[in-house]
Design a protein around this motif. Structure first.
Motif, PDB file in Angstrom:
ATOM      1  N   SER A  40      41.382  63.330  56.940  1.00 41.67           N
ATOM      2  CA  SER A  40      42.347  63.341  55.828  1.00 41.67           C
ATOM      3  C   SER A  40      43.187  62.073  55.781  1.00 41.67           C
ATOM      4  O   SER A  40      43.681  61.692  54.729  1.00 41.67           O
ATOM      5  CB  SER A  40      43.250  64.570  55.917  1.00 41.67           C
ATOM      6  N   VAL A  53      42.677  71.006  55.787  1.00 42.58           N
ATOM      7  CA  VAL A  53      43.702  70.304  54.994  1.00 42.58           C
ATOM      8  C   VAL A  53      43.631  70.767  53.544  1.00 42.58           C
ATOM      9  O   VAL A  53      44.660  71.089  52.934  1.00 42.58           O
ATOM     10  CB  VAL A  53      43.569  68.768  55.105  1.00 42.58           C
ATOM     11  N   ASP A  54      42.427  70.840  52.991  1.00 44.49           N
ATOM     12  CA  ASP A  54      42.272  71.329  51.615  1.00 44.49           C
ATOM     13  C   ASP A  54      42.716  72.788  51.510  1.00 44.49           C
ATOM     14  O   ASP A  54      43.369  73.177  50.532  1.00 44.49           O
ATOM     15  CB  ASP A  54      40.821  71.194  51.154  1.00 44.49           C
ATOM     16  N   THR A  57      46.461  72.879  51.540  1.00 47.08           N
ATOM     17  CA  THR A  57      46.994  72.366  50.271  1.00 47.08           C
ATOM     18  C   THR A  57      46.937  73.456  49.208  1.00 47.08           C
ATOM     19  O   THR A  57      47.892  73.645  48.444  1.00 47.08           O
ATOM     20  CB  THR A  57      46.217  71.114  49.833  1.00 47.08           C
ATOM     21  N   LYS A  67      49.746  66.816  50.025  1.00 45.28           N
ATOM     22  CA  LYS A  67      48.761  66.622  51.090  1.00 45.28           C
ATOM     23  C   LYS A  67      49.455  66.272  52.412  1.00 45.28           C
ATOM     24  O   LYS A  67      49.011  66.691  53.475  1.00 45.28           O
ATOM     25  CB  LYS A  67      47.780  65.521  50.692  1.00 45.28           C
ATOM     26  N   SER A  70      50.415  69.364  54.155  1.00 41.97           N
ATOM     27  CA  SER A  70      49.226  69.997  54.729  1.00 41.97           C
ATOM     28  C   SER A  70      48.786  69.282  56.000  1.00 41.97           C
ATOM     29  O   SER A  70      48.385  69.915  56.980  1.00 41.97           O
ATOM     30  CB  SER A  70      48.086  70.006  53.716  1.00 41.97           C
ATOM     31  N   GLN A  71      48.873  67.962  55.992  1.00 39.46           N
ATOM     32  CA  GLN A  71      48.516  67.195  57.185  1.00 39.46           C
ATOM     33  C   GLN A  71      49.486  67.501  58.331  1.00 39.46           C
ATOM     34  O   GLN A  71      49.070  67.667  59.476  1.00 39.46           O
ATOM     35  CB  GLN A  71      48.516  65.695  56.881  1.00 39.46           C
TER      36      GLN A  71
END
Length: 160
Positions: A40, A53-54, A57, A67, A70-71
């Motif tokens: 990512s 990660v997706d 999100t 993002k 999420s990271q």
């Protein structure tokens, strides 16, 4: 006397197999999450990744779609999972070596693993992500499997 020792050895091997199995599974999950995190950031390009990660999100999109958040969340998850992995491997090893601390180590590792599944299920509900993602039943299935393993480990362990 020899038959009793063989029975005890067989019972203990069940605990070793279960603990090593969880340790291996969680090692793979943690590594795929780590590679997804590195991917990512654009630091690696490797297909061995989780897509978390997706997922995060989408899960947090009810409140914010970022993002970077999420990271950061996945970074926290990976650190926690590395702790769980270390504890699971330690408990599997101490179980195999029949150390006095084996049952205590196994309970601690499996308890922390169960707590992780609870946190994931609660987070899914908190972020109202069941609107865009599957509901919490996957996490509850993992939780049930973890608790079943804890029960088996307790049943086959030597009394403390």
């Amino acid at each position: 006397m020899k038959t009793m020792r063989n029975k005890l050895a067989k019972r203990r091997s069940i605990g070793s197999i279960l603990l090593a199995g969880w340790a291996l599974l969680m090692t793979l999950i943690t590594l795929t999450n780590l590679t997804d995190l590195l991917y990512s950031f654009g630091w690696i390009s490797w297909p061995f990744r989780s897509g978390t990660v997706d997922y995060l999100t989408k899960a947090t999109s009810a409140y914010v779609s970022d993002k970077a958040l999420s990271q950061w969340l996945l970074g926290v998850i990976v650190v926690g999972q590395f702790v769980i992995v270390a504890m699971l491997w330690r408990s599997a090893r101490s179980w195999k070596l029949n150390k006095p601390s084996a049952a205590r180590n196994a309970r601690a590792a499996l308890g922390l693993l169960a707590a992780q599944w609870f946190v994931f299920a609660i987070s899914t509900e908190l972020f109202v992500s069941y609107r865009v993602l599957p509901d919490t039943k996957d996490f509850m299935l993992w939780l049930t499997a973890t608790l079943a393993t804890l029960l088996v480990v307790d049943l086959v362990s030597d009394p403390d």
